[in-house]
Design an enzyme around this catalytic site. Sequence first.
Site, PDB file in Angstrom:
ATOM      1  CG  LEU A  33     -42.726   7.853 -22.621  1.00  0.00           C
ATOM      2  CD1 LEU A  33     -44.075   7.182 -22.394  1.00  0.00           C
ATOM      3  CD2 LEU A  33     -42.889   9.143 -23.417  1.00  0.00           C
ATOM      4  CB  ALA A  35     -41.508  12.173 -13.795  1.00  0.00           C
ATOM      5  N   GLY A  36     -42.029  13.795 -16.570  1.00  0.00           N
ATOM      6  CA  GLY A  36     -42.665  14.943 -17.232  1.00  0.00           C
ATOM      7  C   GLY A  36     -43.742  14.484 -18.215  1.00  0.00           C
ATOM      8  CG  HIS A  37     -42.728  12.265 -21.755  1.00  0.00           C
ATOM      9  ND1 HIS A  37     -41.411  11.939 -21.550  1.00  0.00           N
ATOM     10  CD2 HIS A  37     -42.766  12.974 -22.909  1.00  0.00           C
ATOM     11  CE1 HIS A  37     -40.682  12.433 -22.534  1.00  0.00           C
ATOM     12  NE2 HIS A  37     -41.467  13.069 -23.369  1.00  0.00           N
ATOM     13  N   GLY A 149     -45.921  20.491 -23.634  1.00  0.00           N
ATOM     14  CA  GLY A 149     -45.265  21.016 -22.437  1.00  0.00           C
ATOM     15  C   GLY A 149     -44.793  22.454 -22.629  1.00  0.00           C
ATOM     16  CD  GLN A 150     -44.340  27.339 -18.830  1.00  0.00           C
ATOM     17  OE1 GLN A 150     -45.269  27.052 -18.073  1.00  0.00           O
ATOM     18  NE2 GLN A 150     -43.344  28.141 -18.476  1.00  0.00           N
ATOM     19  CG  LEU A 186     -38.311  16.190 -15.039  1.00  0.00           C
ATOM     20  CD1 LEU A 186     -39.366  15.121 -14.711  1.00  0.00           C
ATOM     21  CD2 LEU A 186     -36.986  15.813 -14.401  1.00  0.00           C
ATOM     22  CB  SER A 187     -35.075  17.377 -21.088  1.00  0.00           C
ATOM     23  OG  SER A 187     -34.577  17.049 -22.367  1.00  0.00           O
ATOM     24  NE  ARG A 189     -32.192  16.382 -27.763  1.00  0.00           N
ATOM     25  CZ  ARG A 189     -33.158  16.887 -28.530  1.00  0.00           C
ATOM     26  NH1 ARG A 189     -33.910  17.867 -28.092  1.00  0.00           N
ATOM     27  NH2 ARG A 189     -33.374  16.417 -29.734  1.00  0.00           N
TER      28      ARG A 189
END
Length: 282
Positions: A33, A35-37, A149-150, A186-187, A189
């Site tokens: 995880l 910050a996006g999650h 997420g978009q 953010l990803s 990967r």
Amino acid sequence: MHIFESTSELREQVSIWKMQGLKVGLVPTMGNLHAGHLSLVSLLQAQCDKVVVSIFVNPTQFGPGEDFDRYPRTFQTDQQQLSSINTDAIFVPSVEQMYPFGILQTVVSVPHRLTSLLEGERRPGHFDGVSTVVMKLFNMVQPDLAVFGQKDYQQLRVIQTMVDELAIPVSIVMAPISRTEKGLALSSRNQYLSAEQHAVAPKLNAALLDIAAALRSGNRDFKALTKVATQRLLLEGFDAVDYLQICDPQTLLDSTSNQSKFIILAVASLGRTRLLDNILLN
Ligand code: PAF
């Protein structure tokens, strides 16, 4: 924070919450995880009483040669991060729990018109893996709402279509893309990127922003816009541009000039790492 490995214990807890009249939200993740999650969790916390985060690295959505084996498994830090933002429960099923009858026996398959293009064309079978595991998660958790997420926009459209066509009683919430200060989406990967690749990566978003500005100012020469942006990305250091297309946000087919809503979708690679990004224009 509850941690459930078994579906029956999770269901028992969810049914208690529902009997108390509480609204339950689900954030499906593959862990590792960032910050996006966490922003997805916060978004649902504002709309629900209880939020369950599932963590499951789903083998059926990885193709041969993809990063299933090297996909980072970081349960300890995931757990700490979720606890620090008051997540109510984590669901961590094992592969045996998720696929007790073997991998992909009964499959949920969303129509080809949506799953055979863009990511589907490059990753055959990927969306069958995603829709099947998400259907299973919906059945296991039985949430009222689920957030996606978009950033993975095609995935979101595939799930929305599955929910609509199979009349699944779950409301789908779309979360905006979380970005670094420089604009990189953010990803999980992103951590595969070297320092040099990190410096190039935000240029993908910059190229999409320029297309968005051109569309907003009335330019409808989609071919020229995407061609120029693709050439620019290659010059700026990307190793490949898998696709860069201006599409209809509903059908994901190439836009026609009389449309007023667009999604600019792109995947560009740095080494073996594919970076996805998009901008939605309504
Ligand atoms: O977006 C992801 O992380 C995965 O595709 C999902 C939705 C958790 C299904 O495995």
